[in-house]
Design a protein around this motif. Sequence first.
Motif, PDB file in Angstrom:
ATOM      1  N   ARG A 132     117.804  22.837  69.422  1.00 46.95           N
ATOM      2  CA  ARG A 132     117.932  23.990  70.314  1.00 46.95           C
ATOM      3  C   ARG A 132     119.327  24.115  70.928  1.00 46.95           C
ATOM      4  O   ARG A 132     119.738  25.197  71.309  1.00 46.95           O
ATOM      5  CB  ARG A 132     116.906  23.900  71.446  1.00 46.95           C
ATOM      6  CG  ARG A 132     115.503  24.113  70.980  1.00 46.95           C
ATOM      7  CD  ARG A 132     114.536  24.058  72.124  1.00 46.95           C
ATOM      8  NE  ARG A 132     113.168  24.180  71.651  1.00 46.95           N
ATOM      9  CZ  ARG A 132     112.111  23.892  72.374  1.00 46.95           C
ATOM     10  NH1 ARG A 132     112.253  23.467  73.599  1.00 46.95           N
ATOM     11  NH2 ARG A 132     110.908  24.032  71.868  1.00 46.95           N
ATOM     12  N   ASN A 133     120.034  23.006  71.066  1.00 44.07           N
ATOM     13  CA  ASN A 133     121.333  23.008  71.745  1.00 44.07           C
ATOM     14  C   ASN A 133     122.444  22.640  70.769  1.00 44.07           C
ATOM     15  O   ASN A 133     122.772  21.471  70.597  1.00 44.07           O
ATOM     16  CB  ASN A 133     121.324  22.017  72.919  1.00 44.07           C
ATOM     17  CG  ASN A 133     120.309  22.397  73.967  1.00 44.07           C
ATOM     18  OD1 ASN A 133     120.288  23.530  74.399  1.00 44.07           O
ATOM     19  ND2 ASN A 133     119.480  21.451  74.359  1.00 44.07           N
ATOM     20  N   THR A 134     123.045  23.644  70.178  1.00 47.58           N
ATOM     21  CA  THR A 134     124.102  23.387  69.207  1.00 47.58           C
ATOM     22  C   THR A 134     125.362  22.835  69.869  1.00 47.58           C
ATOM     23  O   THR A 134     126.094  22.063  69.258  1.00 47.58           O
ATOM     24  CB  THR A 134     124.453  24.669  68.430  1.00 47.58           C
ATOM     25  OG1 THR A 134     124.785  25.698  69.356  1.00 47.58           O
ATOM     26  CG2 THR A 134     123.293  25.101  67.568  1.00 47.58           C
ATOM     27  N   LEU A 135     125.615  23.202  71.126  1.00 46.79           N
ATOM     28  CA  LEU A 135     126.780  22.663  71.820  1.00 46.79           C
ATOM     29  C   LEU A 135     126.632  21.154  72.054  1.00 46.79           C
ATOM     30  O   LEU A 135     127.622  20.423  72.038  1.00 46.79           O
ATOM     31  CB  LEU A 135     127.006  23.383  73.144  1.00 46.79           C
ATOM     32  CG  LEU A 135     127.596  24.781  73.043  1.00 46.79           C
ATOM     33  CD1 LEU A 135     127.731  25.411  74.421  1.00 46.79           C
ATOM     34  CD2 LEU A 135     128.926  24.758  72.342  1.00 46.79           C
TER      35      LEU A 135
ATOM     36  N   MET B 267     111.485  10.252  69.991  1.00 47.80           N
ATOM     37  CA  MET B 267     112.458  10.626  68.978  1.00 47.80           C
ATOM     38  C   MET B 267     112.302  12.092  68.593  1.00 47.80           C
ATOM     39  O   MET B 267     113.293  12.773  68.369  1.00 47.80           O
ATOM     40  CB  MET B 267     112.269   9.702  67.779  1.00 47.80           C
ATOM     41  CG  MET B 267     113.291   9.888  66.727  1.00 47.80           C
ATOM     42  SD  MET B 267     114.891   9.412  67.348  1.00 47.80           S
ATOM     43  CE  MET B 267     115.773   9.159  65.884  1.00 47.80           C
ATOM     44  N   ARG B 268     111.075  12.541  68.554  1.00 46.68           N
ATOM     45  CA  ARG B 268     110.818  13.938  68.202  1.00 46.68           C
ATOM     46  C   ARG B 268     111.383  14.883  69.264  1.00 46.68           C
ATOM     47  O   ARG B 268     111.912  15.936  68.947  1.00 46.68           O
ATOM     48  CB  ARG B 268     109.309  14.144  68.046  1.00 46.68           C
ATOM     49  CG  ARG B 268     108.940  15.577  67.771  1.00 46.68           C
ATOM     50  CD  ARG B 268     107.513  15.697  67.401  1.00 46.68           C
ATOM     51  NE  ARG B 268     107.511  15.713  65.935  1.00 46.68           N
ATOM     52  CZ  ARG B 268     106.452  15.679  65.177  1.00 46.68           C
ATOM     53  NH1 ARG B 268     105.270  15.574  65.728  1.00 46.68           N
ATOM     54  NH2 ARG B 268     106.531  15.722  63.895  1.00 46.68           N
ATOM     55  N   GLU B 269     111.302  14.464  70.546  1.00 46.57           N
ATOM     56  CA  GLU B 269     111.857  15.279  71.625  1.00 46.57           C
ATOM     57  C   GLU B 269     113.379  15.383  71.502  1.00 46.57           C
ATOM     58  O   GLU B 269     113.954  16.438  71.764  1.00 46.57           O
ATOM     59  CB  GLU B 269     111.482  14.691  72.979  1.00 46.57           C
ATOM     60  CG  GLU B 269     110.004  14.728  73.266  1.00 46.57           C
ATOM     61  CD  GLU B 269     109.660  13.964  74.523  1.00 46.57           C
ATOM     62  OE1 GLU B 269     110.565  13.398  75.159  1.00 46.57           O
ATOM     63  OE2 GLU B 269     108.473  13.921  74.866  1.00 46.57           O
ATOM     64  N   LEU B 270     114.024  14.302  71.118  1.00 49.60           N
ATOM     65  CA  LEU B 270     115.467  14.319  70.946  1.00 49.60           C
ATOM     66  C   LEU B 270     115.873  15.276  69.831  1.00 49.60           C
ATOM     67  O   LEU B 270     116.814  16.055  69.982  1.00 49.60           O
ATOM     68  CB  LEU B 270     115.992  12.911  70.642  1.00 49.60           C
ATOM     69  CG  LEU B 270     117.478  12.800  70.353  1.00 49.60           C
ATOM     70  CD1 LEU B 270     118.285  13.195  71.579  1.00 49.60           C
ATOM     71  CD2 LEU B 270     117.829  11.413  69.879  1.00 49.60           C
TER      72      LEU B 270
END
Length: 106
Positions: free
Chosen positions: A10-13, A1-4
């Motif tokens: 990091r990826n706003t798109l 969950m932390r990786e998600l």
Amino acid sequence: MRELLTFLRRNTLAVVGLVILVALVGLITIGPPVSPYTPTKLDILHKLEGPTFAHWLGTDAFGRDVLTRIMYGGRATLTIGVGVVAIAFVIGVFSGYWQVLPGLAR
């Protein structure tokens, strides 16, 4: 969950795409029962109207509400897409199972 969560930070798109996807699925599932129009009822007096408060995306050449037609069409499309993925999943699981099965006898 932390990786998600790190990925989404990091990826706003990806976040924008996820918000659009959730909004579309919500509109498709909740919209048709709430809509005051039917997708097939003709209203020649209001044909080719632009967006108004009564018809948010306007009407088509036959006076049908465009937003309602998108919601009903999206429901059918979403159902077909989920069904195809489910069938592909079942076929993939069984083909993988039968591929591994002879290797278990060795």
